[in-house]
Design a protein around this motif. Structure first.
Motif, PDB file in Angstrom:
ATOM      1  N   ALA A  25     -22.000  -5.765  11.681  1.00 50.98           N
ATOM      2  CA  ALA A  25     -23.187  -5.738  12.550  1.00 50.98           C
ATOM      3  C   ALA A  25     -24.387  -6.339  11.832  1.00 50.98           C
ATOM      4  O   ALA A  25     -25.180  -7.071  12.440  1.00 50.98           O
ATOM      5  CB  ALA A  25     -23.480  -4.307  12.988  1.00 50.98           C
ATOM      6  N   THR A  26     -24.508  -6.043  10.543  1.00 47.41           N
ATOM      7  CA  THR A  26     -25.603  -6.616   9.757  1.00 47.41           C
ATOM      8  C   THR A  26     -25.469  -8.130   9.692  1.00 47.41           C
ATOM      9  O   THR A  26     -26.444  -8.861   9.875  1.00 47.41           O
ATOM     10  CB  THR A  26     -25.628  -6.009   8.338  1.00 47.41           C
ATOM     11  OG1 THR A  26     -25.729  -4.597   8.443  1.00 47.41           O
ATOM     12  CG2 THR A  26     -26.792  -6.545   7.531  1.00 47.41           C
ATOM     13  N   ASP A  27     -24.268  -8.600   9.428  1.00 42.69           N
ATOM     14  CA  ASP A  27     -24.024 -10.048   9.377  1.00 42.69           C
ATOM     15  C   ASP A  27     -24.348 -10.708  10.719  1.00 42.69           C
ATOM     16  O   ASP A  27     -24.950 -11.788  10.754  1.00 42.69           O
ATOM     17  CB  ASP A  27     -22.576 -10.340   8.989  1.00 42.69           C
ATOM     18  CG  ASP A  27     -22.264 -10.008   7.541  1.00 42.69           C
ATOM     19  OD1 ASP A  27     -23.215  -9.845   6.744  1.00 42.69           O
ATOM     20  OD2 ASP A  27     -21.069  -9.903   7.207  1.00 42.69           O
ATOM     21  N   ALA A  28     -23.946 -10.081  11.816  1.00 43.59           N
ATOM     22  CA  ALA A  28     -24.230 -10.635  13.142  1.00 43.59           C
ATOM     23  C   ALA A  28     -25.739 -10.669  13.405  1.00 43.59           C
ATOM     24  O   ALA A  28     -26.250 -11.644  13.963  1.00 43.59           O
ATOM     25  CB  ALA A  28     -23.527  -9.807  14.218  1.00 43.59           C
ATOM     26  N   PHE A  29     -26.430  -9.631  12.979  1.00 41.98           N
ATOM     27  CA  PHE A  29     -27.880  -9.608  13.142  1.00 41.98           C
ATOM     28  C   PHE A  29     -28.517 -10.732  12.336  1.00 41.98           C
ATOM     29  O   PHE A  29     -29.387 -11.446  12.821  1.00 41.98           O
ATOM     30  CB  PHE A  29     -28.449  -8.251  12.723  1.00 41.98           C
ATOM     31  CG  PHE A  29     -29.937  -8.181  12.873  1.00 41.98           C
ATOM     32  CD1 PHE A  29     -30.505  -7.893  14.094  1.00 41.98           C
ATOM     33  CD2 PHE A  29     -30.769  -8.432  11.798  1.00 41.98           C
ATOM     34  CE1 PHE A  29     -31.882  -7.842  14.250  1.00 41.98           C
ATOM     35  CE2 PHE A  29     -32.147  -8.383  11.939  1.00 41.98           C
ATOM     36  CZ  PHE A  29     -32.705  -8.094  13.170  1.00 41.98           C
ATOM     37  N   TRP A  30     -28.084 -10.869  11.062  1.00 36.80           N
ATOM     38  CA  TRP A  30     -28.615 -11.949  10.214  1.00 36.80           C
ATOM     39  C   TRP A  30     -28.443 -13.309  10.887  1.00 36.80           C
ATOM     40  O   TRP A  30     -29.325 -14.155  10.848  1.00 36.80           O
ATOM     41  CB  TRP A  30     -27.908 -11.991   8.872  1.00 36.80           C
ATOM     42  CG  TRP A  30     -28.370 -10.995   7.860  1.00 36.80           C
ATOM     43  CD1 TRP A  30     -29.583 -10.398   7.764  1.00 36.80           C
ATOM     44  CD2 TRP A  30     -27.605 -10.504   6.764  1.00 36.80           C
ATOM     45  NE1 TRP A  30     -29.621  -9.549   6.685  1.00 36.80           N
ATOM     46  CE2 TRP A  30     -28.423  -9.596   6.052  1.00 36.80           C
ATOM     47  CE3 TRP A  30     -26.311 -10.720   6.317  1.00 36.80           C
ATOM     48  CZ2 TRP A  30     -27.992  -8.921   4.927  1.00 36.80           C
ATOM     49  CZ3 TRP A  30     -25.881 -10.051   5.189  1.00 36.80           C
ATOM     50  CH2 TRP A  30     -26.717  -9.160   4.510  1.00 36.80           C
ATOM     51  N   ALA A  31     -27.277 -13.515  11.486  1.00 41.28           N
ATOM     52  CA  ALA A  31     -26.972 -14.814  12.093  1.00 41.28           C
ATOM     53  C   ALA A  31     -27.861 -15.108  13.297  1.00 41.28           C
ATOM     54  O   ALA A  31     -28.132 -16.269  13.595  1.00 41.28           O
ATOM     55  CB  ALA A  31     -25.504 -14.863  12.505  1.00 41.28           C
ATOM     56  N   SER A  32     -28.313 -14.054  13.980  1.00 36.70           N
ATOM     57  CA  SER A  32     -29.087 -14.282  15.198  1.00 36.70           C
ATOM     58  C   SER A  32     -30.592 -14.078  15.012  1.00 36.70           C
ATOM     59  O   SER A  32     -31.369 -14.422  15.903  1.00 36.70           O
ATOM     60  CB  SER A  32     -28.588 -13.349  16.305  1.00 36.70           C
ATOM     61  OG  SER A  32     -28.818 -11.998  15.950  1.00 36.70           O
ATOM     62  N   ASP A  36     -37.577 -14.856   8.964  1.00 36.03           N
ATOM     63  CA  ASP A  36     -38.513 -13.852   8.447  1.00 36.03           C
ATOM     64  C   ASP A  36     -38.038 -12.430   8.744  1.00 36.03           C
ATOM     65  O   ASP A  36     -38.234 -11.524   7.940  1.00 36.03           O
ATOM     66  CB  ASP A  36     -39.926 -14.070   8.997  1.00 36.03           C
ATOM     67  CG  ASP A  36     -39.994 -13.971  10.509  1.00 36.03           C
ATOM     68  OD1 ASP A  36     -39.079 -14.475  11.186  1.00 36.03           O
ATOM     69  OD2 ASP A  36     -40.968 -13.386  11.010  1.00 36.03           O
ATOM     70  N   VAL A  37     -37.367 -12.234   9.876  1.00 33.72           N
ATOM     71  CA  VAL A  37     -36.822 -10.909  10.208  1.00 33.72           C
ATOM     72  C   VAL A  37     -35.545 -10.656   9.398  1.00 33.72           C
ATOM     73  O   VAL A  37     -35.359  -9.579   8.828  1.00 33.72           O
ATOM     74  CB  VAL A  37     -36.553 -10.780  11.720  1.00 33.72           C
ATOM     75  CG1 VAL A  37     -35.810  -9.494  12.037  1.00 33.72           C
ATOM     76  CG2 VAL A  37     -37.862 -10.853  12.490  1.00 33.72           C
TER      77      VAL A  37
END
Length: 89
Positions: A25-32, A36-37
């Motif tokens: 989930a963290t990786d998916a968030f990073w990708a999207s 800056d976020v």
């Protein structure tokens, strides 16, 4: 933040089983996320193999970490948090 000793206390409780899902989930968030976020989101696995919390004097009631166990987790995380936050240890 599990320990190998937890299986003896509660065989159906594997505190590390969600870790791959949280990491994904963290990786998916990073990708999207915008850069800056994404730069403010971090994942660090606390191993459940006994290398951080051993189950010897660091587990309190109901399988929770006692102050010794929490201190071990904090000591493990401190270098990463220090680096992310720009703090000196």
């Amino acid at each position: 933040q599990g320990s190998p000793a937890e299986a003896e206390f509660d065989p159906d409780n594997n505190r590390c089983s969600p870790c791959p899902h949280v990491e994904a989930a963290t990786d998916a968030f990073w990708a999207s996320a915008t850069p800056d976020v994404a730069a403010r989101v971090h994942y660090k696995l606390v191993p459940c193999d006994g290398s951080v919390v051993t189950g010897d004097g660091d587990i309190g009631c109901n399988g929770h970490k006692n102050t010794v166990g929490q201190a071990k987790v904090a000591e493990f995380l401190a270098p990463t948090i220090s680096e992310v936050m720009g703090w000196e240890l």
